[in-house]
Structures are given as structure tokens and as C-alpha cells.
Design a protein around this motif. Structure first.
Motif, PDB file in Angstrom:
ATOM      1  N   SER A   1       0.449  -1.296   0.315  1.00 20.99           N
ATOM      2  CA  SER A   1      -0.062  -0.326   0.144  1.00 20.99           C
ATOM      3  C   SER A   1       0.921   1.186  -0.194  1.00 20.99           C
ATOM      4  CB  SER A   1      -1.053  -0.058   0.936  1.00 20.99           C
ATOM      5  OG  SER A   1      -1.525   1.545   1.209  1.00 20.99           O
ATOM      6  N   SER A   2       0.265   2.248  -0.367  1.00 18.16           N
ATOM      7  CA  SER A   2       0.865   3.626  -0.757  1.00 18.16           C
ATOM      8  C   SER A   2       1.193   4.277   0.563  1.00 18.16           C
ATOM      9  CB  SER A   2       0.598   4.290  -1.739  1.00 18.16           C
ATOM     10  OG  SER A   2      -0.631   4.269  -1.537  1.00 18.16           O
ATOM     11  N   VAL A   3       0.286   3.955   1.184  1.00 19.87           N
ATOM     12  CA  VAL A   3      -0.044   4.993   2.713  1.00 19.87           C
ATOM     13  C   VAL A   3      -0.111   3.808   3.507  1.00 19.87           C
ATOM     14  CG1 VAL A   3      -1.176   7.130   1.938  1.00 19.87           C
ATOM     15  CG2 VAL A   3      -3.020   5.110   1.967  1.00 19.87           C
ATOM     16  N   SER A   4      -0.265   4.152   5.357  1.00 19.56           N
ATOM     17  CA  SER A   4      -0.613   3.212   5.938  1.00 19.56           C
ATOM     18  C   SER A   4      -2.127   2.896   6.660  1.00 19.56           C
ATOM     19  CB  SER A   4      -0.095   3.607   6.855  1.00 19.56           C
ATOM     20  OG  SER A   4       0.096   4.313   8.020  1.00 19.56           O
ATOM     21  N   GLU A   5      -2.424   4.736   6.253  1.00 20.31           N
ATOM     22  CA  GLU A   5      -4.304   4.335   6.898  1.00 20.31           C
ATOM     23  C   GLU A   5      -4.709   4.931   5.886  1.00 20.31           C
ATOM     24  OE1 GLU A   5      -6.495   6.319  10.271  1.00 20.31           O
ATOM     25  OE2 GLU A   5      -4.908   5.201  11.270  1.00 20.31           O
ATOM     26  N   ASN A   6      -6.298   4.821   5.251  1.00 22.15           N
ATOM     27  CA  ASN A   6      -6.699   5.887   4.643  1.00 22.15           C
ATOM     28  C   ASN A   6      -8.146   5.742   5.352  1.00 22.15           C
ATOM     29  OD1 ASN A   6      -8.197   7.915   3.053  1.00 22.15           O
ATOM     30  ND2 ASN A   6      -7.440   6.740   1.164  1.00 22.15           N
ATOM     31  N   VAL A   7      -9.207   6.258   6.263  1.00 19.98           N
ATOM     32  CA  VAL A   7     -10.305   6.179   6.476  1.00 19.98           C
ATOM     33  C   VAL A   7     -11.600   6.960   5.443  1.00 19.98           C
ATOM     34  CG1 VAL A   7     -12.700   6.311   8.249  1.00 19.98           C
ATOM     35  CG2 VAL A   7      -9.603   5.407   8.857  1.00 19.98           C
ATOM     36  N   ILE A   8     -11.933   5.799   5.303  1.00 22.81           N
ATOM     37  CA  ILE A   8     -13.111   6.777   4.307  1.00 22.81           C
ATOM     38  C   ILE A   8     -14.374   5.501   4.009  1.00 22.81           C
ATOM     39  CG2 ILE A   8     -11.612   7.085   2.139  1.00 22.81           C
ATOM     40  CD1 ILE A   8     -12.469   3.949   0.452  1.00 22.81           C
ATOM     41  N   SER A   9     -15.939   5.867   3.312  1.00 25.29           N
ATOM     42  CA  SER A   9     -17.213   5.832   3.757  1.00 25.29           C
ATOM     43  C   SER A   9     -17.143   4.629   2.284  1.00 25.29           C
ATOM     44  CB  SER A   9     -18.258   7.213   3.519  1.00 25.29           C
ATOM     45  OG  SER A   9     -17.821   7.429   4.526  1.00 25.29           O
ATOM     46  N   PHE A  10     -17.765   3.266   3.466  1.00 25.87           N
ATOM     47  CA  PHE A  10     -18.039   2.027   2.134  1.00 25.87           C
ATOM     48  C   PHE A  10     -18.741   1.068   2.842  1.00 25.87           C
ATOM     49  CE2 PHE A  10     -14.064   1.458   3.528  1.00 25.87           C
ATOM     50  CZ  PHE A  10     -14.307  -0.075   3.812  1.00 25.87           C
ATOM     51  N   ASP A  11     -19.440  -0.041   2.238  1.00 26.65           N
ATOM     52  CA  ASP A  11     -19.989  -0.933   2.760  1.00 26.65           C
ATOM     53  C   ASP A  11     -19.211  -1.560   2.960  1.00 26.65           C
ATOM     54  OD1 ASP A  11     -21.653  -2.973   3.238  1.00 26.65           O
ATOM     55  OD2 ASP A  11     -23.117  -2.317   2.488  1.00 26.65           O
TER      56      ASP A  11
ATOM     57  N   LYS B   1      -8.540  11.652  -4.778  1.00 28.72           N
ATOM     58  CA  LYS B   1     -10.174  11.624  -5.239  1.00 28.72           C
ATOM     59  C   LYS B   1     -10.164   9.703  -5.320  1.00 28.72           C
ATOM     60  CE  LYS B   1     -10.550  15.460  -8.666  1.00 28.72           C
ATOM     61  NZ  LYS B   1     -10.892  15.838 -10.197  1.00 28.72           N
ATOM     62  N   GLU B   2      -9.631   9.424  -5.647  1.00 33.77           N
ATOM     63  CA  GLU B   2     -10.211   8.366  -5.166  1.00 33.77           C
ATOM     64  C   GLU B   2      -8.713   6.900  -4.490  1.00 33.77           C
ATOM     65  OE1 GLU B   2     -11.182   7.019  -9.985  1.00 33.77           O
ATOM     66  OE2 GLU B   2      -9.289   7.507  -9.558  1.00 33.77           O
ATOM     67  N   VAL B   3      -9.670   6.024  -3.718  1.00 33.79           N
ATOM     68  CA  VAL B   3      -8.760   4.972  -4.256  1.00 33.79           C
ATOM     69  C   VAL B   3      -8.721   4.039  -5.177  1.00 33.79           C
ATOM     70  CG1 VAL B   3      -9.103   3.146  -2.368  1.00 33.79           C
ATOM     71  CG2 VAL B   3      -9.545   5.115  -1.201  1.00 33.79           C
ATOM     72  N   ILE B   4      -7.468   3.389  -4.829  1.00 33.45           N
ATOM     73  CA  ILE B   4      -7.727   1.787  -6.049  1.00 33.45           C
ATOM     74  C   ILE B   4      -7.225   1.305  -5.188  1.00 33.45           C
ATOM     75  CG2 ILE B   4      -6.296   2.019  -8.055  1.00 33.45           C
ATOM     76  CD1 ILE B   4      -5.921   4.773  -8.265  1.00 33.45           C
ATOM     77  N   ILE B   5      -7.494   0.190  -5.656  1.00 29.88           N
ATOM     78  CA  ILE B   5      -7.743  -1.485  -5.746  1.00 29.88           C
ATOM     79  C   ILE B   5      -7.122  -2.136  -6.195  1.00 29.88           C
ATOM     80  CG2 ILE B   5      -8.273  -3.786  -4.125  1.00 29.88           C
ATOM     81  CD1 ILE B   5     -10.459  -1.543  -2.405  1.00 29.88           C
ATOM     82  N   SER B   6      -5.450  -2.763  -6.848  1.00 31.49           N
ATOM     83  CA  SER B   6      -5.228  -3.948  -7.610  1.00 31.49           C
ATOM     84  C   SER B   6      -4.843  -4.943  -7.086  1.00 31.49           C
ATOM     85  CB  SER B   6      -3.566  -3.388  -7.749  1.00 31.49           C
ATOM     86  OG  SER B   6      -3.432  -4.032  -9.402  1.00 31.49           O
TER      87      SER B   6
ATOM     88  N   GLU C   1     -19.911  -0.337  -8.082  1.00 32.90           N
ATOM     89  CA  GLU C   1     -21.049   0.769  -9.284  1.00 32.90           C
ATOM     90  C   GLU C   1     -21.111   1.546  -7.819  1.00 32.90           C
ATOM     91  OE1 GLU C   1     -22.505  -0.706 -12.567  1.00 32.90           O
ATOM     92  OE2 GLU C   1     -20.841  -0.285 -13.716  1.00 32.90           O
ATOM     93  N   MET C   2     -22.393   0.662  -7.037  1.00 40.41           N
ATOM     94  CA  MET C   2     -23.067   0.751  -5.881  1.00 40.41           C
ATOM     95  C   MET C   2     -21.814   2.213  -4.937  1.00 40.41           C
ATOM     96  SD  MET C   2     -25.248  -2.214  -4.919  1.00 40.41           S
ATOM     97  CE  MET C   2     -25.945  -1.428  -3.296  1.00 40.41           C
ATOM     98  N   HIS C   3     -21.180   2.106  -5.218  1.00 40.04           N
ATOM     99  CA  HIS C   3     -20.349   2.083  -4.232  1.00 40.04           C
ATOM    100  C   HIS C   3     -19.421   4.065  -5.081  1.00 40.04           C
ATOM    101  CE1 HIS C   3     -19.929  -0.973  -1.230  1.00 40.04           C
ATOM    102  NE2 HIS C   3     -18.856   0.132  -1.047  1.00 40.04           N
ATOM    103  N   GLU C   4     -20.066   4.290  -6.651  1.00 43.53           N
ATOM    104  CA  GLU C   4     -20.023   5.379  -7.033  1.00 43.53           C
ATOM    105  C   GLU C   4     -18.439   5.208  -7.803  1.00 43.53           C
ATOM    106  OE1 GLU C   4     -20.579   8.877  -5.381  1.00 43.53           O
ATOM    107  OE2 GLU C   4     -23.003   8.472  -5.189  1.00 43.53           O
ATOM    108  N   GLY C   5     -18.499   3.078  -7.723  1.00 43.81           N
ATOM    109  CA  GLY C   5     -17.466   3.748  -8.330  1.00 43.81           C
ATOM    110  C   GLY C   5     -17.004   2.431  -9.752  1.00 43.81           C
ATOM    111  N   ASN C   6     -16.132   1.788 -10.145  1.00 44.12           N
ATOM    112  CA  ASN C   6     -15.290   1.794 -11.128  1.00 44.12           C
ATOM    113  C   ASN C   6     -14.660   0.167 -11.145  1.00 44.12           C
ATOM    114  OD1 ASN C   6     -13.287   2.265 -12.922  1.00 44.12           O
ATOM    115  ND2 ASN C   6     -13.943   4.724 -12.207  1.00 44.12           N
TER     116      ASN C   6
ATOM    117  N   ASN D   1     -12.779   8.251  -3.032  1.00 43.48           N
ATOM    118  CA  ASN D   1     -11.982   8.766  -1.591  1.00 43.48           C
ATOM    119  C   ASN D   1     -12.563   9.730  -0.771  1.00 43.48           C
ATOM    120  OD1 ASN D   1      -9.923   8.673   0.774  1.00 43.48           O
ATOM    121  ND2 ASN D   1      -7.990   9.120  -0.571  1.00 43.48           N
ATOM    122  N   ASN D   2     -13.644   9.885   0.003  1.00 50.43           N
ATOM    123  CA  ASN D   2     -14.100  10.726   0.724  1.00 50.43           C
ATOM    124  C   ASN D   2     -15.202  10.010   1.534  1.00 50.43           C
ATOM    125  OD1 ASN D   2     -16.614   9.415  -0.369  1.00 50.43           O
ATOM    126  ND2 ASN D   2     -16.863  10.904  -2.082  1.00 50.43           N
ATOM    127  N   LEU D   3     -15.485  11.291   2.663  1.00 52.99           N
ATOM    128  CA  LEU D   3     -16.348  10.384   3.779  1.00 52.99           C
ATOM    129  C   LEU D   3     -17.415  11.143   3.946  1.00 52.99           C
ATOM    130  CD1 LEU D   3     -13.455  11.022   6.728  1.00 52.99           C
ATOM    131  CD2 LEU D   3     -14.557   8.697   5.992  1.00 52.99           C
TER     132      LEU D   3
END
Length: 442
Positions: free
Chosen positions: A284-294, A328-333, A379-384, A403-405
Motif C-alpha cells: 500500500s502507498s499509505v498506511s491508513e485511509n479512512v473512507i465511507s463504504f459498506d 479523489k480515489e482509492v485504487i485497489i489492484s 458501482e453502488m459505491h459510485e466506483g468502477n 476517496n471521501n467521507l
């Protein structure tokens, strides 16, 4: 010659007689020509494919063959003296009379328009009408053109569209039946394994209680357990599929560290990966990132992709999981070193009922719902979600979510270890229920 000049009065009389005779002959000639012209015009009108009716004083004085057939008359005489009201609906009659009067006066030329008319047998049809002023035998009349050609084309086009729609519906039905057969096959396979294992256990139970029998019993019990989990996975997928299709599924947004959640899931599946000699690598490029998701739906997304990454991998392969963040985004690969996919499949891989193909097997595998659900949940998370893959070079799935709360998101425990471990293990077991030990993979 001289008599001609001297007899002036006689000559004048003779000249007048000649003029009158010439005038009569001229009129007769003109009448003959006009009559011949009318006959020619009559012949022309008679054999035109377009239906033509001539009205004088709001009554029919002429109808050609096409009009006779169209208006359901046995002969043209049957239409003679019929009034406009015999062909026009009562609510349209005042407008029709107004148009006829305006056309007769020469002040109006009626363009083509659609109108519903009454036929002699009481039926009604929609036709294209156009009217022009017409003089016959010095009578100011109205010639009405009735055309059904374009409407027939429209009707044919409409019928063709309906046929095409029915063919598509039939094709979809056939496809759906094939898909349901495939799904029933998926349900039947674990049931057959369960049933066979139970039969073997019954046989073993009748024999002496030796260590060998206990080992065999545990073996078949594990088969039963794993295939029960496969059935649960299929059923869960169909329930989720139905909820998404009916737009009943909703997000339970919570404020969670996405890095910690993905890492926790990666660590949880290492047992399955190790059983198949596959290494799991998380970065991971960062150690922590709190965002809103299910969290439940995100867990399902990651587990599904990791399950495929292991199932379609090679022996001594690897799965690389990376989480990166931008403003703006969190990218998971999730990238694997597996068998990969053909380029033609990438266009439809997220379409429902599209089954993945394992080059090591003849038939498609899976229910064809998993990746459709993954895409829907992302897409329910407004992602792609996107995919890159080549045969023999593995596949990489990339998820991007905002990448938002959200202010309405519920705070989640900072320590993910406080989450119900048993529940999490059950989810993993269900997600990996169709992942078996990898043998003889190159």
C-alpha cells in the motif's frame, strides 16, 4: 370577284353566315377535344393505383377502381351519390365540410394528412388524404386522393419490428434457459458429491471402527462440508443478484480504514493460497485511509476477486494486492500470475451469466454471476472496475472508489480484530468453497 365586291350587303350576309358556321364548327371541335381529353383523363384516373374520389356538392360523382376496392364497394355505382358524412366520423364532419368548401372556392389546397375513414361495410381504416380543386363539365368539384401505400410500409415496418422484438425475446428466453440449465448443473454437482459421500459414509459405518475408517470418514465429511458451502455461495449470489436487479439492495455506509480492511482480508485467505502453493503479497502507498463504504459488500468484492485469482492461478504462482490513494480515489489492484483470459472475453466478463473459461477444462465454470455482482457492488459505491488480461500472462482487476467521507456514515471500530472472527471465517469459507487444491499446473 366583282359580284363579291358589288354585292356588298349580300357579301356581308354571306360572311356572317360563314362566321357563324365557323364558330359552331370551332365549338364542336373544342367540345370534341374537351370530351376526348376528359375521356383520356378518365382512363388515366381509372387505372391509377392511388384511390381517387371526386365530390360535387359534397356527394360522390366519381370513384376509380382503386377507390372502389379500398372503400369496400362492389362497383363504382355503389359509391355514386354517397355523401361525405358516409365516410367521415361525426366529430370530424364539420372540419371536413369546411375543408371541402375552401377547396371548392380555390382558396385552399389540402396537403397530405392522416385521417380515419369509414368504409361501406362499417369498418374503419387510417389513410393518407390529399384534396385539390377539380373542374368537370364546368362543375367546381373536389378531387380527393386516398393513399395507403406509405401506411402499408409503416405497417410492414411495424410488423417487422414486432417480429424482430419477438425473435430477440425468444433468443433471450433461449439464452436464459441455457443459463438456467448451467446454473442447475452448478447446483447439481455439489449435491451429487454430498449424496455420494453420504452413501460411502453409510458403507463405512457398517464396517469396524478402525483408524483408517475414521480417516476416510473425515475425508468424506470434508467433501460434504465444502459442497454445502458451494451451495450456500450459489444461493447467496442469486439472492444478491435478485436484490440488485430489483434495486432493493442498499449500502450500509461506515467510516472504515480501507487499507486495514483489504490487508485483513488478504491475510485471511493465505491458508487457501498456501494450500495451492500460491503466495499472497500485499502493498500500500499509505498506511491508513479512512473512507465511507459498506464493509460487507467491499469484503465480498475483494473475496470474489481473490477467489478467482487463486482458482485460475498456476502452481507456485502469486497474487499481488495493492492499495493506492489519490485526492479523489482509492485504487485497489488484484493481480495474479494465472492462466489469463482471451481478449474477446474482456468485453463481456462483467455481464451477468457470462462464465469464465478455464483452459484446463473443456467447459465453462461458475454460475456467471460473481463478476456481475462485483461490478454492481462497485458501482453502488459510485466506483468502477476494469480488467487487463492476456492468455498465459495472468489477469489484473482494478477497482476505483471515491476517496471521501459521508457525514451519515457510521463510525467503525478502529481495530478490525474486534469484528466477529467466526462470521468472517464463514464468509471466507463460502467465497473459497469452489477453490480446490491445484495439481499438475504448469
Amino acid at each position: 370577284m366583282m359580284r363579291f365586291f358589288l354585292g356588298g350587303s349580300e357579301m356581308t350576309m354571306h360572311t356572317n353566315t360563314v362566321n357563324r358556321t365557323s364558330s359552331i364548327k370551332s365549338k364542336k371541335s373544342a367540345y370534341t377535344k374537351m370530351h376526348a381529353s376528359q375521356l383520356s383523363c378518365h382512363d388515366l384516373l381509372e387505372y391509377l393505383p392511388c384511390a381517387i374520389v371526386i365530390f360535387y356538392m359534397h356527394r360522390v360523382i366519381y370513384a376509380n377502381q382503386a377507390a372502389t376496392l379500398l372503400l369496400r364497394a362492389e362497383t363504382a355505382n355503389q359509391l355514386y351519390n354517397k355523401e361525405i358524412s358516409d365516410f367521415v366520423f361525426p366529430d370530424r364532419l364539420p372540419e371536413a365540410n369546411r375543408r371541402i368548401a375552401a377547396i371548392e372556392s380555390g382558396s385552399y389546397r389540402n396537403p397530405w394528412r392522416q385521417e380515419k375513414i369509414i368504409l361501406l361495410d362499417g369498418e374503419s381504416i387510417v389513410v393518407n388524404l390529399s384534396s385539390i380543386p377539380y373542374t368537370i363539365d364546368h362543375k367546381k368539384s373536389v378531387m380527393v386522393f386516398i393513399d395507403t401505400t406509405s401506411l402499408r410500409y409503416e405497417h410492414i415496418s411495424e410488423l417487422q419490428n414486432k417480429v424482430q422484438a419477438l425473435e430477440k425475446k425468444e433468443k433471450r428466453s433461449t439464452t436464459l434457459i441455457d443459463q438456467l440449465i448451467g446454473i442447475l448443473h452448478e447446483l447439481r454437482t455439489p449435491l451429487n458429491v454430498i449424496f455420494s459421500s453420504l452413501q460411502l459414509l453409510e458403507i463405512i459405518g457398517k464396517e469396524c471402527n478402525s483408524q483408517d475408517n475414521r480417516t476416510r470418514t473425515q475425508k468424506y465429511l470434508s467433501y460434504i462440508r465444502q459442497n454445502c458451502l458451494r451451495l450456500l455461495r450459489l444461493i447467496d449470489n442469486f439472492i444478491s443478484f435478485s436484490k440488485i436487479n430489483s434495486e432493493f439492495s442498499q449500502l450500509d455506509l461506515q467510516q472504515i480504514d480501507i487499507i486495514a480492511l483489504v490487508e485483513s482480508i488478504a491475510l485471511s485467505v493465505t491458508e487457501y493460497a498456501n494450500q495451492n502453493s500460491i503466495s499472497i503479497n500485499f502493498t500500500s502507498s499509505v498506511s491508513e485511509n479512512v473512507i465511507s463504504f459498506d464493509p460487507d459488500k467491499m469484503e465480498r468484492i475483494i473475496l470474489n476477486l481473490l477467489s478467482n485469482a487463486i482458482k485460475y492461478n498456476i502452481r507456485d504462482g502469486r497474487v499481488d494486492i495493492n492499495v493506492a490513494s489519490t485526492s479523489k480515489e482509492v485504487i485497489i489492484s488484484i493481480k495474479d500470475s494465472g492462466i489469463g483470459m482471451h481478449e474477446s472475453l474482456l468485453q463481456s466478463i462483467f455481464t451477468r451469466f457470462t462464465q469464465l473459461h478455464d483452459s484446463r477444462k473443456k467447459d465453462a465454470v461458475g454460475s456467471g454471476i460473481g463478476l456481475f455482482l462485483v461490478k454492481s457492488l462497485v458501482e453502488m459505491h459510485e466506483g468502477n472496475i476494469t480488467v487487463n488480461s492476456k492468455i498465459g500472462q495472468g489477469s489484473e482487476f482494478v477497482i476505483a472508489i471515491p476517496n471521501n467521507l459521508h457525514s451519515k456514515a457510521t463510525p467503525f471500530p478502529a481495530n478490525l480484530s474486534s469484528v466477529n472472527i467466526d462470521k468472517k471465517v464463514d464468509k471466507i469459507n463460502v467465497a473459497f468453497s469452489d477453490v480446490y487444491n491445484i495439481k499438475n499446473r504448469n
